[in-house]
Design a protein around this motif. Structure first.
Motif, PDB file in Angstrom:
ATOM      1  N   ALA A  94       0.819  -1.219   0.000  1.00 45.46           N
ATOM      2  CA  ALA A  94       0.000   0.000   0.000  1.00 45.46           C
ATOM      3  C   ALA A  94       0.850   1.266   0.000  1.00 45.46           C
ATOM      4  O   ALA A  94       0.651   2.162  -0.843  1.00 45.46           O
ATOM      5  N   SER A  95       1.795   1.370   0.928  1.00 41.63           N
ATOM      6  CA  SER A  95       2.612   2.579   1.022  1.00 41.63           C
ATOM      7  C   SER A  95       3.430   2.799  -0.242  1.00 41.63           C
ATOM      8  O   SER A  95       3.531   3.923  -0.758  1.00 41.63           O
ATOM      9  N   LYS A  99       3.153   5.897  -2.801  1.00 41.35           N
ATOM     10  CA  LYS A  99       4.367   6.688  -2.989  1.00 41.35           C
ATOM     11  C   LYS A  99       4.735   6.782  -4.469  1.00 41.35           C
ATOM     12  O   LYS A  99       5.127   7.850  -4.964  1.00 41.35           O
ATOM     13  N   LEU A 100       4.567   5.684  -5.191  1.00 40.26           N
ATOM     14  CA  LEU A 100       4.955   5.649  -6.594  1.00 40.26           C
ATOM     15  C   LEU A 100       3.927   6.287  -7.517  1.00 40.26           C
ATOM     16  O   LEU A 100       4.287   7.007  -8.457  1.00 40.26           O
ATOM     17  N   LYS A 107      -0.914  11.459  -1.622  1.00 37.26           N
ATOM     18  CA  LYS A 107       0.292  11.244  -0.823  1.00 37.26           C
ATOM     19  C   LYS A 107       0.209  12.009   0.495  1.00 37.26           C
ATOM     20  O   LYS A 107       0.539  11.478   1.563  1.00 37.26           O
ATOM     21  N   GLN A 108      -0.224  13.246   0.413  1.00 38.26           N
ATOM     22  CA  GLN A 108      -0.326  14.058   1.622  1.00 38.26           C
ATOM     23  C   GLN A 108      -1.390  13.536   2.577  1.00 38.26           C
ATOM     24  O   GLN A 108      -1.273  13.662   3.796  1.00 38.26           O
ATOM     25  N   VAL A 219       0.869  -1.793 -12.095  1.00 38.03           N
ATOM     26  CA  VAL A 219       0.635  -2.956 -11.239  1.00 38.03           C
ATOM     27  C   VAL A 219       1.886  -3.836 -11.209  1.00 38.03           C
ATOM     28  O   VAL A 219       2.307  -4.298 -10.142  1.00 38.03           O
ATOM     29  N   SER A 220       2.486  -4.047 -12.367  1.00 40.11           N
ATOM     30  CA  SER A 220       3.693  -4.880 -12.447  1.00 40.11           C
ATOM     31  C   SER A 220       4.826  -4.283 -11.624  1.00 40.11           C
ATOM     32  O   SER A 220       5.568  -5.016 -10.953  1.00 40.11           O
ATOM     33  N   ARG A 221       4.968  -2.964 -11.664  1.00 39.11           N
ATOM     34  CA  ARG A 221       6.040  -2.325 -10.894  1.00 39.11           C
ATOM     35  C   ARG A 221       5.833  -2.527  -9.389  1.00 39.11           C
ATOM     36  O   ARG A 221       6.792  -2.801  -8.645  1.00 39.11           O
ATOM     37  N   ILE A 222       4.606  -2.408  -8.931  1.00 41.55           N
ATOM     38  CA  ILE A 222       4.309  -2.619  -7.508  1.00 41.55           C
ATOM     39  C   ILE A 222       4.601  -4.063  -7.113  1.00 41.55           C
ATOM     40  O   ILE A 222       5.226  -4.328  -6.084  1.00 41.55           O
TER      41      ILE A 222
END
Length: 368
Positions: A94-95, A99-100, A107-108, A219-222
């Motif tokens: 999740a974080s 963040k990405l 983000k805030q 999604v792949s990057r996460i």
């Protein structure tokens, strides 16, 4: 080329190990296994107080502003302890997703709370037994609402916010859903490892916000980032299972000899060690690619995932075998790594799926 961690990162690793040794002995996962508690709140509180939930979150959003390498050493120690906490769901998934790919407002709104441990996050992608892909995501987003069913969702019964993979007008996208809001219901699922809770979440016109951009690449990057971190958990777990088997082989006597003196046991321990070291090598390379956002991250993540699954499941099984009949009893601590190894082998996709990804990624790279 130096693949080792820095002195500061090793010090962090030692601090986390000391904390988990003191506060999360095997009696803690046993308590969770024997009760209805979804996770060990006192262990989670301690990790939060150490600031670990904000490790890789930038200082501007309330985090420590460290990086992926620090997360890797923390993950390895959590794996060693088979810690029953929602760290992976909230931090690796999740974080990192927010963040990405979150908007500045998102983000805030969410990162300071996640960093401070005020809330728990999760990542909802699975929709049943089939492997999720760009072509089969059915949970939909339209008009600021999400509809569909996600199952299983790690820590879905306790999480406060979820990053949900949705179909937005025919395109895969990410949406943030406040799990304490309207239009939501969940059902706790029974899994092979009850020390890590899972749930089925049903969305019925649940208010949501789309995150920046659209596409399966996000999604792949996460998942790639999480695969490397889970690989470190698996390395830590494999090492703990190996040490447990070694210690038992030195204290257990059969026919007047330590069972560790028999060749069959020596071979088991040696095979466990070799697979663990292979997984560790792959995990270290994955960590380097993740930390540097290297071009080889997709291949490195897949290799880390495959080797990590292989090493941990093998070590957990051989640990049981080394203990013999006693290893299969409820009183034995061998079960905690066996359960966790089997669970982690399915988290963010089974090894066979990552093997297919690795082959596809290598073929695409070689064809380019």
């Amino acid at each position: 080329m130096n693949f080792d961690f820095s002195d500061d990162q090793k010090m962090l690793k030692e601090q986390v190990r000391k904390f988990l040794t003191d506060k999360c002995p095997y009696s803690v996962p046993r308590r969770i296994l024997d009760s209805d508690e979804p996770y060990a709140k006192e262990v989670w509180k301690g990790l939060v107080e150490m600031g670990l939930t904000g490790t890789a979150i930038p200082e501007a959003y309330g985090g420590l502003g460290l990086g992926a390498l620090e997360l890797c050493v923390i993950a390895e120690e959590l794996g060693r302890a088979a810690a029953p906490v929602p760290f992976s769901s909230s931090v690796y998934l999740a974080s990192e997703a927010i963040k990405l790919f979150g908007t500045e407002k998102q983000k805030q709104t969410w990162l300071p709370k996640l960093a401070a441990g005020e809330i728990i996050g999760t990542f909802a992608i699975s929709e049943g037994l089939h492997a999720p892909s760009a072509a089969n995501i059915k949970t939909s987003f339209a008009g600021g609402k999400v509809n569909g069913v996600k199952t299983p969702v790690p820590d879905g019964d306790i999480a406060d916010v979820a990053v949900v993979v949705v179909n937005a007008g025919g395109k895969v996208a990410l949406a943030i859903v406040d799990l304490k809001g309207a239009g939501l219901s969940h059902e706790v699922l029974r899994t092979f490892d009850p020390t890590r809770s899972h749930a089925e979440i049903t969305f019925k016109d649940a208010p949501a916000e789309l995150m920046d951009g659209q596409g399966w690449e996000q999604v792949s990057r996460i998942l790639d980032g999480a695969a490397v971190l889970f690989a470190f958990e698996q390395v830590g777990g494999a090492e703990a299972a190996l040490e447990m088997a070694r210690d038992y082989s030195l204290e257990r006597y059969a026919f007047g000899r330590q069972i560790g003196s028999y060749q069959a046991i020596k071979h088991k321990l040696a095979d466990m060690y070799v697979k663990k070291e292979i997984a560790k090598s792959n995990a270290y390379f994955g960590a380097m690619m993740l930390n540097d956002e290297g071009a080889e991250l997709p291949e490195a993540a897949a290799a880390s995932r495959i080797a990590g699954c292989d090493a941990y499941v093998f070590a957990a099984q051989e640990n049981l075998q080394t203990h013999g009949g006693i290893g299969y009893t409820w009183e034995a601590n061998t079960q905690f790594h066996y359960r966790r190894a089997k669970l982690l082998a399915l988290t963010v996709g089974a090894a066979i799926q990552w093997k297919e990804k690795l082959v596809a990624r290598l073929e695409a790279k070689n064809a380019a």
